[in-house]
Design a protein around this motif. Structure first.
Motif, PDB file in Angstrom:
ATOM      1  N   VAL A  92     101.551  -7.826  42.102  1.00  0.00           N
ATOM      2  CA  VAL A  92     100.273  -8.301  42.344  1.00  0.00           C
ATOM      3  C   VAL A  92      99.503  -7.019  42.833  1.00  0.00           C
ATOM      4  O   VAL A  92      99.867  -6.339  43.831  1.00  0.00           O
ATOM      5  CB  VAL A  92      99.948  -9.270  43.366  1.00  0.00           C
ATOM      6  CG1 VAL A  92      98.477  -9.604  43.541  1.00  0.00           C
ATOM      7  CG2 VAL A  92     100.611 -10.622  42.782  1.00  0.00           C
ATOM      8  N   VAL A  93      98.140  -6.469  42.299  1.00  0.00           N
ATOM      9  CA  VAL A  93      97.561  -5.420  43.169  1.00  0.00           C
ATOM     10  C   VAL A  93      96.321  -5.730  43.217  1.00  0.00           C
ATOM     11  O   VAL A  93      95.483  -6.311  42.255  1.00  0.00           O
ATOM     12  CB  VAL A  93      97.360  -4.287  41.648  1.00  0.00           C
ATOM     13  CG1 VAL A  93      96.781  -3.178  42.503  1.00  0.00           C
ATOM     14  CG2 VAL A  93      98.934  -3.953  41.487  1.00  0.00           C
ATOM     15  N   ASN A  94      96.033  -5.799  44.598  1.00  0.00           N
ATOM     16  CA  ASN A  94      94.844  -6.298  45.173  1.00  0.00           C
ATOM     17  C   ASN A  94      93.808  -4.772  45.496  1.00  0.00           C
ATOM     18  O   ASN A  94      94.214  -4.102  46.253  1.00  0.00           O
ATOM     19  CB  ASN A  94      95.002  -7.033  46.358  1.00  0.00           C
ATOM     20  CG  ASN A  94      93.861  -7.408  47.043  1.00  0.00           C
ATOM     21  OD1 ASN A  94      92.765  -6.738  47.032  1.00  0.00           O
ATOM     22  ND2 ASN A  94      93.780  -8.596  47.536  1.00  0.00           N
ATOM     23  N   THR A  95      92.870  -4.741  44.644  1.00  0.00           N
ATOM     24  CA  THR A  95      91.879  -3.590  44.943  1.00  0.00           C
ATOM     25  C   THR A  95      90.788  -3.552  45.644  1.00  0.00           C
ATOM     26  O   THR A  95      89.762  -3.018  45.705  1.00  0.00           O
ATOM     27  CB  THR A  95      91.525  -2.956  43.469  1.00  0.00           C
ATOM     28  OG1 THR A  95      90.946  -3.909  42.849  1.00  0.00           O
ATOM     29  CG2 THR A  95      92.738  -2.268  42.790  1.00  0.00           C
ATOM     30  N   GLY A  96      90.807  -4.601  46.838  1.00  0.00           N
ATOM     31  CA  GLY A  96      89.789  -4.592  47.824  1.00  0.00           C
ATOM     32  C   GLY A  96      88.684  -5.469  47.700  1.00  0.00           C
ATOM     33  O   GLY A  96      88.376  -6.057  46.733  1.00  0.00           O
ATOM     34  N   ASP A  97      87.756  -5.407  48.633  1.00  0.00           N
ATOM     35  CA  ASP A  97      86.625  -6.439  49.033  1.00  0.00           C
ATOM     36  C   ASP A  97      87.009  -7.771  48.830  1.00  0.00           C
ATOM     37  O   ASP A  97      86.594  -8.565  48.253  1.00  0.00           O
ATOM     38  CB  ASP A  97      85.517  -5.974  47.931  1.00  0.00           C
ATOM     39  CG  ASP A  97      84.675  -4.896  48.396  1.00  0.00           C
ATOM     40  OD1 ASP A  97      84.970  -4.368  49.304  1.00  0.00           O
ATOM     41  OD2 ASP A  97      83.696  -4.732  47.836  1.00  0.00           O
TER      42      ASP A  97
END
Length: 315
Positions: A92-97
């Protein structure tokens, strides 16, 4: 007298015409707002296949999340986020906000808990640090949003700790290698370029000759500013993942995004495409995002999305 009556009649006719036009415009605006409020909860999964792995490896499934902008009480969004665990991603890649409210940390962690059973990496966006502000949405048409001078502070340290305790790797101006399904993934991430906080950490360095062994270089960033895309492309990234744009959020059917809230072309505001810089090319996936600012809670022709990237062998 006849001339005066004629002029008065024309004035009344023009007045009625303006009133009808205003009423039609108001009705159209109300209809568009109603549709936008509905569409913001029409979550979709965009699926892409990308041949970037070394020979003999794959398939490898990456779930890309971005711009959740969680607000307490968003039960539909929370249920959909939790349901994504059924995809059983390899990463899982979480790129913020992730946040859009000062009390959103606990509910967003609860919504993401099923996904935190899988390996993950993350970087922050500006709305992990600062709460959104009420402002004129038309301001976005004049260029990227400004950095708030006196913003409300969000509890990013606690959100970051929650991710870290689940085993997700913090890539805020950091690099790290992780072996997944027998392949070494070299990650490099930066703090939010929209705030001008990026500092490049390069790629992880280990044993002598490590570049000769099979690996994949993945860059992770919140806002896809051109300077950042250029840097990672020229530095040899095999894949770059970003968010921030909301896909334009309010788009024209058949045309697409009107703005990207950064300096990339609007046609790159969502989707998988190649970025070229100084003779090198890197595939870039820009997520259209999952949420909105709580002060602009509509989407038009731009449904909220998570992205499932299936990485396959180059040969």
């Amino acid at each position: 007298m006849a001339r005066e009556n004629d002029l008065a009649g024309r004035a009344r006719s023009i007045g009625r015409g303006l009133a009808v036009t205003a009423a039609v415009g108001a009705a159209a605006g109300a209809a568009a707002t109603g549709y936008g409020l509905w569409e913001k909860n029409q979550f979709v999964l965009r699926e892409e296949t990308l041949p970037v792995l070394p020979a003999g490896f794959g398939p490898f499934r990456v779930l890309h999340l971005s711009d959740i902008h969680f607000v307490p009480g968003q039960d539909t969004k929370a249920e959909w986020l939790a349901s994504l665990a059924e995809l059983k991603p390899d990463l899982v890649v979480n790129t913020g906000d992730n946040l859009s409210h000062t009390k959103a940390v606990d509910p967003v962690l609860a919504a993401l808990r099923p996904l935190m059973e899988f390996p993950g990496v993350f970087v922050p966006g500006s709305n992990d640090y600062f709460a959104p502000r009420l402002k004129n949405p038309a301001g976005y048409l004049l260029g990227p949003s400004s950095v708030p001078k006196d913003p409300g502070t969000l509890d990013w340290p606690r959100l970051r700790a929650g991710f870290g305790m689940a085993g997700w790797v913090d890539l805020t101006n950091r690099c790290q290698s992780v072996v997944l399904k027998g392949l070494r993934f070299d990650f490099s991430g930066v703090d939010d370029p929209h705030l001008g906080l990026e500092q490049y950490a390069g790629w992880p360095r280990g044993t002598t000759g490590q570049d000769a062994t099979p690996h994949l270089r993945v860059a992770v960033v919140h806002a896809p500013y051109q300077r950042v895309l250029d840097h990672f492309t020229e530095d040899g990234a095999d894949l770059l993942l970003a968010g921030h744009t909301h896909g334009g959020q309010i788009c024209l059917p058949g045309y697409g995004a009107l703005l990207a809230n950064c300096d990339i072309p609007t046609w790159r505001a969502k989707g998988l495409n190649n970025w070229e810089s100084n003779g090198r090319t890197t595939p870039v996936n820009v997520s259209g995002g999952i949420g909105t600012s709580r002060f602009a809670p509509i989407r038009i022709a731009c449904r909220p999305e998570a992205v499932l990237l299936t990485l396959t062998s180059r040969s």
